[in-house]
Write an enzyme that holds these catalytic residues in place. Structure first.
Site, PDB file in Angstrom:
ATOM      1  N   SER A 194       3.651   3.553   7.938  1.00  0.00           N
ATOM      2  CA  SER A 194       4.166   4.567   7.011  1.00  0.00           C
ATOM      3  C   SER A 194       5.042   5.617   7.673  1.00  0.00           C
ATOM      4  CB  SER A 194       2.994   5.255   6.315  1.00  0.00           C
ATOM      5  OG  SER A 194       2.431   4.361   5.390  1.00  0.00           O
ATOM      6  N   TRP A 230      -8.572   1.584   0.024  1.00  0.00           N
ATOM      7  CA  TRP A 230      -8.932   0.606   1.053  1.00  0.00           C
ATOM      8  C   TRP A 230     -10.314   0.030   0.779  1.00  0.00           C
ATOM      9  CZ3 TRP A 230      -5.309  -1.406   3.773  1.00  0.00           C
ATOM     10  CH2 TRP A 230      -4.194  -0.644   4.150  1.00  0.00           C
ATOM     11  N   ASN A 288       0.846  -1.209   0.000  1.00  0.00           N
ATOM     12  CA  ASN A 288       0.000   0.000   0.000  1.00  0.00           C
ATOM     13  C   ASN A 288       0.874   1.249   0.000  1.00  0.00           C
ATOM     14  OD1 ASN A 288      -0.307  -1.357   2.845  1.00  0.00           O
ATOM     15  ND2 ASN A 288      -0.802   0.743   3.309  1.00  0.00           N
ATOM     16  N   ASP A 289       0.689   2.168   0.918  1.00  0.00           N
ATOM     17  CA  ASP A 289       1.274   3.515   0.819  1.00  0.00           C
ATOM     18  C   ASP A 289       2.728   3.607   0.335  1.00  0.00           C
ATOM     19  OD1 ASP A 289      -0.933   3.539   2.463  1.00  0.00           O
ATOM     20  OD2 ASP A 289       0.010   4.636   4.083  1.00  0.00           O
ATOM     21  N   GLU A 348      -4.586  10.780   8.063  1.00  0.00           N
ATOM     22  CA  GLU A 348      -3.440   9.912   7.822  1.00  0.00           C
ATOM     23  C   GLU A 348      -2.423  10.606   6.906  1.00  0.00           C
ATOM     24  OE1 GLU A 348      -4.887   5.406   8.338  1.00  0.00           O
ATOM     25  OE2 GLU A 348      -5.371   6.174   6.367  1.00  0.00           O
TER      26      GLU A 348
HETATM   27  C1  FRU Z   1      -2.729   4.692   5.093  1.00  0.00           C
HETATM   28  C2  FRU Z   1      -2.356   3.834   6.293  1.00  0.00           C
HETATM   29  C3  FRU Z   1      -1.421   4.585   7.233  1.00  0.00           C
HETATM   30  C4  FRU Z   1      -0.701   3.470   7.932  1.00  0.00           C
HETATM   31  C5  FRU Z   1      -0.568   2.442   6.850  1.00  0.00           C
HETATM   32  C6  FRU Z   1      -0.630   1.032   7.338  1.00  0.00           C
HETATM   33  O1  FRU Z   1      -3.159   3.967   3.995  1.00  0.00           O
HETATM   34  O2  FRU Z   1      -3.529   3.418   6.954  1.00  0.00           O
HETATM   35  O3  FRU Z   1      -2.067   5.472   8.106  1.00  0.00           O
HETATM   36  O4  FRU Z   1       0.532   3.889   8.444  1.00  0.00           O
HETATM   37  O5  FRU Z   1      -1.612   2.675   5.932  1.00  0.00           O
HETATM   38  O6  FRU Z   1      -0.302   0.126   6.334  1.00  0.00           O
END
Ligand code: FRU
Length: 485
Positions: free
Chosen positions: A100, A301, A39-40, A218
């Site tokens: 992240s 998500w 992800n991120d 976030e």
């Molecule tokens: C954003 C997030 C962040 C977190 C990460 C966890 O998409 O929810 O806030 O650090 O992904 O994978």
């Protein structure tokens, strides 16, 4: 050097999955994991002549799980190579995840600043989060420092959400913004400062929701663009409203003026940064050329992610340069280097009027398309471009001239439910579209990046062609060109 067992195990796991990946939706020129979940984007930085991008990664499964930091690097922001997984969770301050964060070059030492995720009770989703550091002198092997956690608790008036540190230097002082939430569930960004990246002093709240902007902010980022200060955030919990906020979570920004002495941020309204289905948790870096470059996670998500069946999931957008336009809105355009991807060029139309449609037969999956429509004296109701698959499959980009609205319809290419996104786009007598297509993504930059729309698409069949159209009238097409990538 001690070999980190957790990293070694993760690396073996990821190498094993790469043997079982179905390539049908694998992207041709975007950052993805070697397999399984990502992800991120994290830790965007230029270090010793290379760009580094890390990402949230679960090397053991195609679903989200204990977060590691995957790692790719590049000399030109276009060709990326995998580096070994940089961070694995499991120490007492990051037991259940390395969440992240960001990266800085601290006098030659590449420093990652990240959130340690620790469950109190995983079933009830109770947890605490800490801020931590790992360092490297070669940009490849990272060591967590003995002082971790460098911030063990959020401030007193805070909820347990305390994550995604973004660090930068201003006037010889390190600053960190962290995503946070008040005890009564109001999203906010809080600020710390430090001399040495190890001891951090809490400064206060930098910005907070007025009650309409969600319960948690976030992935904050805070930087100068033009003469202004931009606060980029990814809020959770904003209600959808007309054309706005139609994804589960959003990424957007404020433009304002910041006073470092007083920690006072005077800002305008919150604006979404991208208007497609799949853009989240964006982060930036400023590179040696002085460009402010942004990369987002190109998914959302809880959305449908059919590539999970193929042994992988998640990708990042192409790098985009941010600029501040007239009327204080941020524009995004692909970085200049992206033209290195161009191969065969086809000029389909040049200064030609069309009514109805014009079809260019082209079945390549990786394309850059440029189209310009002259809207002065144009009587058509709408104009646009369709990416046609076989059978019924298609993605349609439509510009409604009178309403000045741009829409992206992916409902016939993998987004059956909720397939349309629409945004306002003012025009000065012309519409320009620059589109990047990959096997399972579309990124649309309209009117020189004034608006962008990013979505994942999942075609079943190969492509048939590209169609340029005008509805109920004629339009002069100044340019309709595409390149295979
Ligand atoms: C954003 C997030 C962040 C977190 C990460 C966890 O998409 O929810 O806030 O650090 O992904 O994978």
């Amino acid at each position: 050097m001690v070999i980190d067992q957790k990293l070694q195990k993760a690396e073996e796991a990821i190498k094993k999955t790469t043997q079982n990946i179905n390539p049908r939706y694998r992207l041709g020129y975007h950052i993805m994991g070697e397999g399984n979940w990502i992800n991120d984007p994290n830790g965007l930085v230029q270090y010793k002549g290379e760009y580094h991008v890390f990402y949230q990664h679960h090397p053991y499964d195609e679903n989200w799980g204990p977060m590691h930091w995957g790692h790719v690097k590049s000399k030109d922001l276009v060709n990326w190579e995998y580096a070994p997984i940089a961070l694995a969770p499991g120490d007492e301050y990051d037991r259940d995840g390395c969440f992240s964060g960001s990266a800085v070059n601290n006098n030659g030492e590449l420093t990652l600043i990240y959130t340690g995720h620790n469950y109190i009770n995983q079933e009830e989703d109770t947890f605490y989060q800490t801020q931590n550091i790992a360092v490297s002198t070669d940009g490849v092997v990272f060591e967590k420092v003995g002082q971790n956690p460098v911030i063990a608790h959020p401030p007193e008036d805070s909820a347990h959400h305390f994550r995604d540190p973004k660090v930068w230097k201003h006037n010889n002082q390190w600053y960190m913004v962290v995503g946070n939430s008040t005890k009564d569930q109001t999203g906010r960004v809080i600020l710390y400062k430090s001399q040495d990246l190890r001891k951090w002093e809490y400064v206060g709240v930098l910005a907070q929701s007025d009650g309409t902007l969600g319960y948690m902010w976030e992935c904050p980022d805070f930087f100068e663009l033009g003469e202004k200060h931009i606060l980029l955030i990814s809020p959770q919990g904003i209600e959808s409203k007309g054309d706005d906020y139609n994804n589960l979570f959003q990424t957007g920004y404020f433009v304002g003026e910041y006073d470092y002495e007083k920690n006072e941020y005077e800002k305008g309204e919150f604006l979404e940064l991208d208007h497609g289905h799949d853009f989240y948790a964006a982060q930036t870096l400023v590179d040696e050329k002085g460009r402010r470059i942004v990369i987002g996670w190109m998914d959302m998500w809880e959305s449908e992610m059919p590539t999970k069946q193929d042994g992988w999931c998640g990708a990042l957008t192409i790098p985009r340069e941010l600029t501040l336009g007239k009327n204080n809105a941020v524009s995004m355009n692909p970085i200049d280097e992206i033209v290195e991807l161009r191969e065969a060029k086809s000029v389909e139309l040049e200064n030609k009027s069309i009514s109805d449609y014009h079809l260019a037969k082209e079945n390549s999956s990786l394309l850059e398309i440029k189209a310009e429509f002259d809207l002065t004296d144009c009587k058509a109701e709408s104009v646009g471009l369709t990416i046609k698959g076989v059978e019924e499959e298609e993605v349609v980009i439509t510009y409604h001239i009178r309403d000045e609205k741009l829409s992206l319809d992916c409902s016939k290419m993998g987004k059956k439910e909720d397939g349309v996104r629409t945004t306002e786009l003012v025009n000065d007598g012309k519409l320009t579209l620059r589109i990047f297509l990959d096997r399972s993504s579309i990124e649309l930059f309209a009117n020189d990046g004034m608006k962008t729309m990013t979505s994942r698409i999942y075609p079943n069949e190969e492509r048939l062609g590209l169609m340029c159209f005008a509805n109920k009238g004629e339009v002069n097409v100044k340019e309709f060109t595409y390149w295979k990538l």
